[in-house]
Structures are given as C-alpha cells and as structure tokens.
Design an enzyme around this catalytic site. Structure first.
Site, PDB file in Angstrom:
ATOM      1  N   LYS A  54      33.579  53.840  41.493  1.00 19.98           N
ATOM      2  CA  LYS A  54      33.166  52.456  41.751  1.00 19.98           C
ATOM      3  C   LYS A  54      32.914  52.247  43.233  1.00 19.98           C
ATOM      4  O   LYS A  54      33.325  53.065  44.063  1.00 19.98           O
ATOM      5  CB  LYS A  54      34.270  51.499  41.268  1.00 19.98           C
ATOM      6  CG  LYS A  54      35.590  51.663  42.021  1.00 19.98           C
ATOM      7  CD  LYS A  54      36.728  50.870  41.382  1.00 19.98           C
ATOM      8  CE  LYS A  54      38.034  51.111  42.110  1.00 19.98           C
ATOM      9  NZ  LYS A  54      39.175  50.474  41.418  1.00 19.98           N
ATOM     10  N   ARG A 151      46.325  41.240  36.484  1.00 21.89           N
ATOM     11  CA  ARG A 151      44.879  41.032  36.712  1.00 21.89           C
ATOM     12  C   ARG A 151      44.221  40.912  35.336  1.00 21.89           C
ATOM     13  O   ARG A 151      44.583  40.025  34.587  1.00 21.89           O
ATOM     14  CB  ARG A 151      44.317  42.176  37.571  1.00 21.89           C
ATOM     15  CG  ARG A 151      45.055  42.269  38.915  1.00 21.89           C
ATOM     16  CD  ARG A 151      44.320  43.055  39.967  1.00 21.89           C
ATOM     17  NE  ARG A 151      43.703  44.300  39.507  1.00 21.89           N
ATOM     18  CZ  ARG A 151      43.364  45.313  40.303  1.00 21.89           C
ATOM     19  NH1 ARG A 151      43.595  45.236  41.598  1.00 21.89           N
ATOM     20  NH2 ARG A 151      42.805  46.395  39.810  1.00 21.89           N
ATOM     21  N   TYR A 284      33.456  41.665  74.688  1.00 29.81           N
ATOM     22  CA  TYR A 284      33.677  40.223  74.557  1.00 29.81           C
ATOM     23  C   TYR A 284      35.144  39.843  74.745  1.00 29.81           C
ATOM     24  O   TYR A 284      36.032  40.502  74.228  1.00 29.81           O
ATOM     25  CB  TYR A 284      33.236  39.751  73.173  1.00 29.81           C
ATOM     26  CG  TYR A 284      31.771  39.918  72.890  1.00 29.81           C
ATOM     27  CD1 TYR A 284      30.799  39.462  73.778  1.00 29.81           C
ATOM     28  CD2 TYR A 284      31.350  40.543  71.720  1.00 29.81           C
ATOM     29  CE1 TYR A 284      29.446  39.610  73.504  1.00 29.81           C
ATOM     30  CE2 TYR A 284      29.993  40.691  71.430  1.00 29.81           C
ATOM     31  CZ  TYR A 284      29.048  40.219  72.325  1.00 29.81           C
ATOM     32  OH  TYR A 284      27.719  40.368  72.047  1.00 29.81           O
TER      33      TYR A 284
HETATM   34  C1  PLP Z   1      40.140  51.537  41.294  1.00 23.95           C
HETATM   35  C2  PLP Z   1      40.863  51.830  40.033  1.00 23.95           C
HETATM   36  C3  PLP Z   1      41.427  53.097  39.809  1.00 23.95           C
HETATM   37  C4  PLP Z   1      41.508  54.173  40.868  1.00 23.95           C
HETATM   38  O1  PLP Z   1      42.596  53.928  41.730  1.00 23.95           O
HETATM   39  P1  PLP Z   1      42.999  54.981  42.876  1.00 23.95           P
HETATM   40  O2  PLP Z   1      44.271  54.465  43.417  1.00 23.95           O
HETATM   41  O3  PLP Z   1      41.895  54.970  43.873  1.00 23.95           O
HETATM   42  O4  PLP Z   1      43.131  56.293  42.204  1.00 23.95           O
HETATM   43  C5  PLP Z   1      41.964  53.361  38.557  1.00 23.95           C
HETATM   44  N1  PLP Z   1      41.954  52.413  37.585  1.00 23.95           N
HETATM   45  C6  PLP Z   1      41.442  51.176  37.785  1.00 23.95           C
HETATM   46  C7  PLP Z   1      41.470  50.190  36.668  1.00 23.95           C
HETATM   47  C8  PLP Z   1      40.899  50.836  39.006  1.00 23.95           C
HETATM   48  O5  PLP Z   1      40.402  49.614  39.211  1.00 23.95           O
END
Ligand code: PLP
Length: 413
Positions: A54, A151, A284
């Site tokens: 992702k 979630r 800055y």
């Molecule tokens: C992003 C995600 C993962 C991967 O998590 P990592 O800690 O990067 O291995 C696995 N499962 C879900 C549902 C996620 O959103």
C-alpha cells in the site's frame, strides 16, 4: 572565477546517469527487497507471506516492489485501497491481492471484475454482493474482525451476524469467504499484554465462523513485528510491510539485528558550497548561527520532497562525514555546516558531492531511523512520505542471472 567541474568525480557505480534522477533520487535496491522477503518467509514458515505494498509500497514503488516480492516467494499482495489493487492488476500482476479499506465510493465492481479480494468489516457486504451480481462472478471476500484495535473490522458483537450473512451469500454462489483476518495494535511492543488478548479474541472469531460453517482458506493476523516475534500469531498468512522494506518495527532493535536490509537510499548532491564568517545566520528564522568562520553546504531537498520540516539536526552524509542539518528545513532545501571543510578527502570542492540522507546503514551511514528520531516519528512515515518529486531509481532489478551471450547463443547440437 571558475568553478571546478565536480559532478563526475563523486559518482559511484550504482548512481544513476546525469539528469534529474542523479540530482536527487530515492534509490530502491530490489535485491534488498527480495532478501527481506526471503528472511520474513523463513521466519513465517509454514505460514505464507503477504507483501503489503500500500501507499506505493511505503514510497518504494508498488509495481517493482510487488514483482520483486513475488519473485522472492511472497504468495500474496496486500493494499489498503481498491484503486491501489487495480494499479497492480493493470501492470499485469495476477497474484492473490487483498484490499481492505473502503468507502461507499469504492469501486467494488472493478474489484470483483479484476479478481481482487475484498476486506469486509460489515457495511461493505451488500455492496460487494451487488457487485458480484452485476459482474456475474462471485466476489472473493476476507471477513475482518476488530479484536481490539478499534479501527475497521466487525466488533465481536456484530461478528455472528456478519458471518451468518456471508455464509448465506456464499451458499447462493455470490461470494467466497477466502479469508478471515484482524489487525494487531501493539505487536511492536512485545512486552504488552494486549497482543495476547487480541490473539484470544481472534481464536474466538475463528471458532464462531467455523461453527457457522464458514471455513476460510487463509486466516491472518500478524503484521511485521508479530511475524518476527510471535509465531503463535502466524496462522496461514502474515501481512508484512515494514519488514520487506528492511526496517525494524522494534524500538531497541536495528534492521541488521533482525537480518533485514533497508531498501531505500535517499540521496542528492551538494548544490552550493561557500565560506561564511562567524555568526552567519542559516535558513528561515536564523535559528542557527555559525560559531566560527565556516563553510556551508546546501542540500537541495526539503519538505516538498518529504523531508519533515521539524527534523532539524537530521543527518546528511557528505564524503564520508555525517553532518546534522543546521537551522530550518525549507520547502526545497536545507543547509549543513561543513565546519570549515570545503574540499573532499581527495581535495575536490564539495560542490556536486553526493549527499546521503539515509541508506542501508551497513557502512555506518545515516538511516531512516535517525530521521525518525529527529522528526519525532517512526521509520514508516519517513520513507512513505518521500514525495513524487523525488525520482525513484531501481537497482538489482532482476534476480535472474544474465546468461552469458556465448552460452545462450549456442545451438543445441
Ligand atoms: C499496513 C498494514 C499491514 C502491514 O503492517 P507492517 O507493520 O508494515 O508490517 C498489515 N495489515 C494491515 C491491515 C495494514 O493496514
């Protein structure tokens, strides 16, 4: 005054050719990706690996990373959005592929048509079934339970009903429950008790599903930290993101200690190098002033490139020496105080010298973890936020060894 032509002096064999991608790039080592997948697969066996790609593979590039991960033995791919899954399908990647984060606007029809597995926490089920009817093709569904993260995922209370409806639609041939899954909240902190509680809850939801006659092909719960530290969470499949990019999810453990290799190197070249007097303000706000007469090196990366603005003090390595960023990080640039050093070890001007913000850390160089500390965030965010303005360059693209021409051209006798 003439300026030395320096660019060629600093280029290393793995650096890209001159041009925008030489000026600044995120160099992605696909052999590191393959190494990490093999490492995680060995830790997870007999469970399979889902490579989580992702967010453009956490900034590394979804398509090349997905291909490398599959080459190295990942059997599944995972993304958040259906749109991300469709991009992989459009690139010709036909491995099992799960997308788990939807809105009422998500294109479930396109997912079903492309054979994308769909995570389902409850409300999606009717949309998925409507899409399956429309496409005249059963949807592939992974039912998601919330075992404590809060979630998405169905709560334990809503689980019976979700399983019952899914079972009914499965009997009607509208979908197949390919998976049942949940996500862990604190696996990166192995001492905490909540992972055990989530594991117990997950076993419970599996039992409820089984009692209702829903037996999935794959049950999956573990993310990177659980894949590396909790074999009891592996079930049939582990969903691994961070680990395949070579980074450690644990506060007190480095990539190297876990047998992982960071795959992304963020580098550019010094774009200006000049002597300044004592007391020169820098960037800055003039929050930094040179202590004595010094030399400032300008690094042409900033927050538009995804380097966090708050990360003053983050490391930049130039010609073997690591300097903290002096003063504020701006949109396009930042400054390092070379402390009176204006030439390289080889006596060349540092104008055009390579500047590495982070890399694989193997040679003591700066890492994404160092930037995470400087920015008060985690290594996930550092690599994922490197913006599209930074060209990605891929090295070690194929693991297939090149067949020497003399041999490949030999005709069978
Ligand atoms: C992003 C995600 C993962 C991967 O998590 P990592 O800690 O990067 O291995 C696995 N499962 C879900 C549902 C996620 O959103």
């Amino acid at each position: 005054m003439t300026y030395p032509a320096t660019t060629g002096d600093f280029r290393r064999p793995r650096d890209p050719a001159p041009g925008p991608a030489y000026e600044r790039s995120a160099v992605i080592d696909l052999e590191a990706i393959r190494h990490n997948v093999r490492r995680v697969a060995a830790a997870a066996a007999p469970a399979r690996v889902m490579a989580v790609v992702k967010a453009d593979a956490y900034g590394h590039g979804a398509v090349p990373v997905a291909r490398a991960a599959l080459e190295a033995g990942a059997r599944w791919l995972g993304v958040a959005h259906i749109a991300e899954a469709l991009t992989l399908r459009a690139a010709g990647i036909d491995a099992p592929l799960l997308a788990w984060l939807h809105t009422p606007e998500s294109d479930f029809g396109a997912a079903v048509a492309a054979g994308v597995d769909i995570g389902c926490s409850g409300w999606e089920l009717d949309r998925i079934v409507a899409a399956a009817r429309e496409q005249d093709r059963p949807a592939r569904v992974h039912l998601k339970a919330d075992t404590g993260l809060g979630r998405n995922g169905a709560t334990i209370d809503a689980w019976d009903q979700l399983v019952g409806e899914a079972q009914k639609y499965q009997n009607e041939g509208l979908l197949r429950v390919v998976g049942i899954f949940s996500h862990l909240a604190v696996a990166d902190e192995p001492h905490r008790p909540e992972t055990d509680e989530q594991l117990t809850a997950f076993r419970e939801v599996l039992t409820i599903a089984e009692d209702a006659g829903v037996v999935p092909d794959v049950r999956h719960l573990a993310n990177t930290p659980a894949a590396l530290s909790r074999p009891d969470t592996h079930f049939d499949l582990v969903r691994v993101g961070l680990g395949i990019y070579g980074m450690s999810p644990f506060e007190g453990q480095t990539s190297a200690e876990l047998g992982l290799r960071p795959a992304m190197t963020l580098r550019t070249v010094v774009s200006h190098c000049k002597d300044v007097p004592a007391g020169q303000g820098v960037s800055y706000g003039l929050n930094y002033r040179t202590v004595g007469a010094s030399t400032l090196g300008l690094i042409p990366l900033g927050y538009a490139d995804g380097v966090p603005r708050v990360a003053t003090g983050g490391p930049v390595r130039v010609d073997g020496v690591t300097y903290p960023v002096a003063g504020r990080i701006a949109m396009d640039q930042m400054v390092i105080d070379l402390g009176g050093r204006e030439v390289s070890a080889a006596g060349k001007s540092l104008l055009g010298a390579e500047a590495e913000l982070f890399g694989n850390g193997a040679d003591g160089g700066p890492t994404a973890d160092d930037w995470a500390r400087a920015a008060g965030t985690n290594n996930y965010e550092i690599v994922t936020r490197i913006s599209p303005r930074v060209p990605r360059r891929y090295i070690n693209e194929s693991e297939t060894p090149l067949v020497p021409i003399s041999r490949s051209m030999k005709r069978p006798v």
